[in-house]
Write an enzyme that holds these catalytic residues in place. Structure first.
Site, mmCIF file in Angstrom:
data_model
loop_
_atom_site.group_PDB
_atom_site.id
_atom_site.type_symbol
_atom_site.label_atom_id
_atom_site.label_comp_id
_atom_site.label_asym_id
_atom_site.label_seq_id
_atom_site.Cartn_x
_atom_site.Cartn_y
_atom_site.Cartn_z
ATOM 1 N N ARG A 104 30.046 10.020 48.599
ATOM 2 C CA ARG A 104 28.921 10.952 48.695
ATOM 3 C C ARG A 104 28.629 11.565 47.330
ATOM 4 O O ARG A 104 27.553 12.075 47.068
ATOM 5 C CB ARG A 104 29.201 12.106 49.675
ATOM 6 C CG ARG A 104 29.405 11.739 51.129
ATOM 7 C CD ARG A 104 28.330 10.862 51.658
ATOM 8 N NE ARG A 104 28.737 9.458 51.594
ATOM 9 C CZ ARG A 104 27.901 8.455 51.751
ATOM 10 N NH1 ARG A 104 26.626 8.677 51.955
ATOM 11 N NH2 ARG A 104 28.335 7.209 51.675
ATOM 12 N N LYS B 174 19.846 1.512 50.163
ATOM 13 C CA LYS B 174 19.560 0.947 51.472
ATOM 14 C C LYS B 174 18.265 1.493 52.073
ATOM 15 O O LYS B 174 17.435 0.735 52.580
ATOM 16 C CB LYS B 174 20.746 1.304 52.365
ATOM 17 C CG LYS B 174 20.632 0.971 53.779
ATOM 18 C CD LYS B 174 21.815 1.557 54.508
ATOM 19 C CE LYS B 174 21.655 3.073 54.609
ATOM 20 N NZ LYS B 174 22.595 3.658 55.582
ATOM 21 N N THR B 175 18.084 2.797 52.005
ATOM 22 C CA THR B 175 16.882 3.396 52.576
ATOM 23 C C THR B 175 15.645 2.918 51.829
ATOM 24 O O THR B 175 14.610 2.634 52.433
ATOM 25 C CB THR B 175 16.971 4.927 52.536
ATOM 26 O OG1 THR B 175 18.239 5.304 53.051
ATOM 27 C CG2 THR B 175 15.900 5.558 53.379
ATOM 28 N N ASP C 125 19.444 0.577 61.500
ATOM 29 C CA ASP C 125 20.246 1.121 60.403
ATOM 30 C C ASP C 125 21.659 1.439 60.913
ATOM 31 O O ASP C 125 21.844 1.630 62.114
ATOM 32 C CB ASP C 125 19.563 2.404 59.909
ATOM 33 C CG ASP C 125 20.089 2.822 58.549
ATOM 34 O OD1 ASP C 125 20.857 2.049 57.954
ATOM 35 O OD2 ASP C 125 19.722 3.913 58.091
ATOM 36 N N GLU C 126 22.621 1.521 60.029
ATOM 37 C CA GLU C 126 24.007 1.871 60.391
ATOM 38 C C GLU C 126 24.508 0.995 61.538
ATOM 39 O O GLU C 126 25.103 1.478 62.493
ATOM 40 C CB GLU C 126 24.110 3.347 60.809
ATOM 41 C CG GLU C 126 23.503 4.334 59.832
ATOM 42 C CD GLU C 126 24.401 4.675 58.677
ATOM 43 O OE1 GLU C 126 25.362 3.909 58.425
ATOM 44 O OE2 GLU C 126 24.143 5.690 58.015
ATOM 45 N N GLN D 198 31.905 1.535 56.104
ATOM 46 C CA GLN D 198 31.511 2.894 56.459
ATOM 47 C C GLN D 198 31.483 3.106 57.966
ATOM 48 O O GLN D 198 30.835 4.032 58.459
ATOM 49 C CB GLN D 198 30.138 3.213 55.872
ATOM 50 C CG GLN D 198 30.175 3.309 54.365
ATOM 51 C CD GLN D 198 28.867 3.817 53.797
ATOM 52 O OE1 GLN D 198 28.476 4.954 54.048
ATOM 53 N NE2 GLN D 198 28.182 2.990 53.043
#
Length: 797
Positions: A662, A48-49, A277-278, A308
């Site tokens: 993670r 994503k980043t 983002d998020e 998430q």
DNA sequence: AGAGTGCAGCAACTT
DNA sequence: GCTGCACTCT
């Protein structure tokens, strides 16, 4: 559209696509879709980043024209020829030539805003952009919601009737003020718990409700009507103190943009591209804010993952992401489902867990990565044994050459980190605990901040109350009560009353003390622009008498506090350096702002070779090679608070999903049958989330019978559940103590430990084949640790 | 009126 | 285990 246009645009597309050939198809699509609303559903570890950054690079280099059907005016046959050459061989021309040929109306860097939740994410984005775009990268607004809004407010908050030198109140400040209001109104604290009132007010602000709105909504509900009154008074006092709390930072910005047409238009014109983002963690106020900012150009890209979403408790509404397509019917949705982070087994396990949730947008991550190890599961008898299992597993791999930074331990709440720390200190394995803001929340640091805040903004009465009698100046509660009354009556701030204390006979007793205090603060205020920040801080320590008072105490505790106070000075130095690096003038205001908006997570240092411990929430957005999830018991994780509603249970499950994803290489899940928590022993069954992982993906670890660190359990355990099975040849059975690398420790010996620094061995107690060392470290204080393990992290001096 | 002391109640996640 | 609070002493 003529033939030239068709050929030009086709070639141009081919060239640009070549530039992003490293991305997968979906990622590239997301990068190149620059115009209009875009919903990017990006699963964990799906890059994503990378997409966000490449999207911005694409914007700056090639502009918006990917979707354009027309060739630009300046293009002619020469350009067409060059493009054809490039399309055939991407390396035919230098990069800036490629940009020149393909750029169609690119935005200026300052026309792009990228909003994240954590400073860490924002910082990462900024530094990666600077690497990729150089100078231009700096002009892009890559900020957290709170930083971006603070920037806007600093400039325009005067329009809302606040002073521009506003102060940011954190939860503690907020609680103090609300407690004071409840007391002044004479409400029963039992019935009106400050915390409950606080969260009600937060909820109201998150939904952009004013005190009046809240009051209207309250109807005949006495509790709500009371909260409405408190809320109104709280707002009034915050205004008087020129203070904003965290919720205000967002909702006052919204108010500003909604009420001041010119300001709104300024930003709507400015921000041609808005990226968030998020997005699954945005609350209503943040949603409105984003819509406002993106309202001009409508080039609005939101990135998120409904699986998430873990901040519902903070007012985040997953609806924002679920409703995006309704809000923008022309929105395009792109899913990123290929995971590049985890092994097949880890991903499969996580997928199975999250699949138990309903109400998902529905997506299944897949990976081309290797299958990897199964999920290690270990059920301990008690928490010490659980910690020991983790420490030994880490230590075993460390002795085989695995660096410590490979390992991260995640837990549901900070209380669990205690017993882990004890165990790690004993075995001498260096570790770092990432905690919300432990350092910044200590009493002395709060006091220091309060002094600086009052110097910056004397109207800040909450901070004023905090420091007026710290150290003791014979200014007590009664005096401050009178000051508050006078301030209310005269329509002045408390500091203004104190400054003229001799004018009020009611204050005659304390007036000399009050005047002296005001003179001290005013003296520092006068110098705040001229004296360097670090010096101002030193003078403040001296003139306030705070340092002297601590020195006079002479206790270990006081010494520790002095250290923290000095430590804050390194924060000041660091701030001044970074400010200078970006060409900004360091200021008291800037430093205070940074302090109120940062948390320890931002300081998580992935380069230090230590084992990291943090909460699952803090781990969001990070990745680690090997992850331990500990305390996986019913009641703890999922927490007993979440057991009552399905919604909350689903949020816990999402948290579990976040924690599991993670891990890149190995995932360990541990739990304990018995646990001491908050002074009570509780008994727990393994978490339901473990049962949601298919058995064939789990490898259950045996209880250890051989222990090498001198902390063997009294009786060897035999797991009842596996009694009939033949004993497996498990790593633990065959594991032998590592060869003693420990030097021969003797009392008086000088040592240097990797994590704790220099120290002196005070005591050596033989324990089995090992020794228990008692070491006094210069900085870290006294520690107990076992020689064999600790010796590997320590050298003789 | 302020300072010091003993005791009860409390304890998530984050900006 | 720690913090806030009530109570007592100066």
């Amino acid at each position: 559209m003529d033939d030239f246009d068709i050929r030009y645009t086709a070639l141009r597309r081919a060239v640009i696509e070549n530039e992003f050939a490293r991305l997968n198809d979906m990622q590239r699509k997301a990068v190149l879709k620059t115009e209009g609303p875009l919903l990017l559903l990006a699963g964990a570890g799906s890059g994503k980043t990378t997409v966000l950054i490449n999207r911005i690079i694409n914007l700056l280099r090639f502009g918006c024209g990917y979707e354009s059907e027309l060739a630009p005016d300046w293009a002619g046959d020469d350009e067409l020829e060059l493009l054809a050459k490039l399309a055939a061989d991407p390396d035919a021309l230098p990069a800036d030539e490629v940009s020149r040929l393909c750029a169609v109306d690119p935005p200026r860097p300052w026309q792009i805003i990228a909003i994240t939740f954590t400073n860490k994410a924002a910082g990462e984005l900024r530094s990666r952009l600077e690497v990729a775009c150089g100078e231009a990268g700096r002009d892009i607004w890559a900020h957290t919601f709170h930083t971006a809004c603070t920037r806007i407010l600093r400039k325009h908050i005067g329009r809302l009737g606040y002073q521009s030198a506003f102060t940011i109140y954190d939860d503690d400040d907020k609680k103090r003020m609300i407690t004071a209001i409840l007391k002044d109104f004479g409400f029963d604290e039992r019935r009106f718990d400050p915390k409950g009132v606080m969260s009600q007010i937060s909820r109201a602000k998150e939904n952009l409700m004013t005190p009046e709105d809240y009051g209207m909504d309250a109807g005949d509900d006495y509790y709500k009507k009371t909260v409405a009154r408190v809320y109104a008074e709280y707002d009034k006092r915050c205004r008087a103190a020129s203070a904003l709390d965290f919720d205000d930072i967002i909702c006052k910005t919204v108010e500003l943009l909604q009420t001041c047409d010119d300001v709104r238009e300024e930003y709507q014109r400015r921000f041609r591209y808005v990226l968030v983002d998020e997005y699954q963690d945005t609350n209503h106020a943040q949603y409105v804010l984003c819509s406002l900012l993106a309202g001009g150009w409508r080039n609005f890209c939101v990135v998120g993952d409904d699986d998430q979403s873990i901040y519902k408790f903070r007012g985040a509404t997953i609806e924002n992401i679920l409703e995006f397509e309704h809000q923008y019917p022309d929105a395009q949705t792109i899913r990123l489902e290929q995971n590049y982070r985890s092994t097949g087994n880890i991903l499969a396990a996580a997928n199975h867990v999250i699949a138990c949730n309903r109400g998902r947008k529905g997506k299944t991550l897949w990976t081309e990565n290797e299958t990897g190890e199964k999920i290690f599961f270990y059920q301990a008898d008690n928490q010490e044994e659980e910690a020991r299992y983790i420490a030994q597993t880490i230590h075993r791999q460390y002795s085989r050459g695995e660096p410590l930074k490979t390992f991260t331990i995640l837990y549901r709440n900070n209380a669990l980190s205690n017993f882990l720390q004890t165990c790690f200190i004993r075995s001498g394995i260096p570790f770092a605990v990432v905690r919300g803001r432990s350092f910044l929340d200590s009493m002395e640091i709060r006091d220091m901040r309060a002094y600086l805040e009052v110097i910056h903004n004397p109207h800040d009465s909450v901070r004023l109350h905090r420091i007026i009698n710290a150290p003791a100046r014979k200014i007590g509660a009664r005096t401050m009560e009178i000051v508050a009354e006078l301030a209310a009556r005269e329509g002045k701030s408390e500091f203004e009353i104190i400054r003229e204390a001799d004018r009020y006979p009611q204050l005659s007793r304390a007036s000399a003390q009050l005047l002296r205090f005001a003179a001290m603060i005013d003296g520092l205020r006068d110098r705040r622009e001229t004296v360097p920040l670090a010096e101002l801080y030193d003078e403040m320590l001296k003139e306030s008498g705070y340092l002297a008072a601590l020195e006079a105490q002479g206790t270990d505790e006081a010494r520790g506090r002095i250290e923290s106070i000095q430590e804050l000075k390194s924060n000041i130095a660091e701030y001044c350096e970074t400010a200078a690096a970006v060409g900004a003038e360091p200021s008291l205001e800037g430093f205070l702002e940074e302090l109120s908006l940062i948390s320890d997570v931002d300081k998580y240092d992935e380069n230090a070779d230590v084992v990291t411990m943090m909460t699952m929430h803090s781990a969001k957005g990070l990745e680690f090679p090997k992850v331990f999830i500990c305390g996986a018991e019913e009641g703890l994780f999922p927490s007993y608070r979440s057991m009552e509603s399905d919604e909350e249970m689903e949020e816990e499950r999402r948290l579990c999903y976040v924690a599991m994803t993670r891990a890149k290489k190995e995932l360990y899940i541990t739990c304990s049958q018995r646990r001491m928590l908050y002074g009570q022993t509780i008994y727990g069954r393994p978490s339901r989330f473990i049962e949601e992982i298919p058995a064939e993906l789990i490898r259950e670890e045996r209880r250890q019978e051989q222990l090498y660190d001198g902390y063997a359990t009294r009786t060897p355990h035999r797991s009842a559940s596996r009694g009939a099975e033949p004993p497996r040849r498990d790593v633990y059975r065959t594991y032998q103590a590592p060869p003693s690398a420990a030097p021969d420790f003797r009392p008086g010996m000088q040592v240097e430990h990797k994590a704790f620094g220099r120290g002196v061995v005070r005591e050596v107690t033989p324990m089995g084949s090992d020794m228990l060392l008692n070491i006094r470290f210069e900085r870290a204080g006294d520690k107990l640790m076992m020689a064999k393990t600790a010796g590997q992290f320590m050298k003789k001096l």
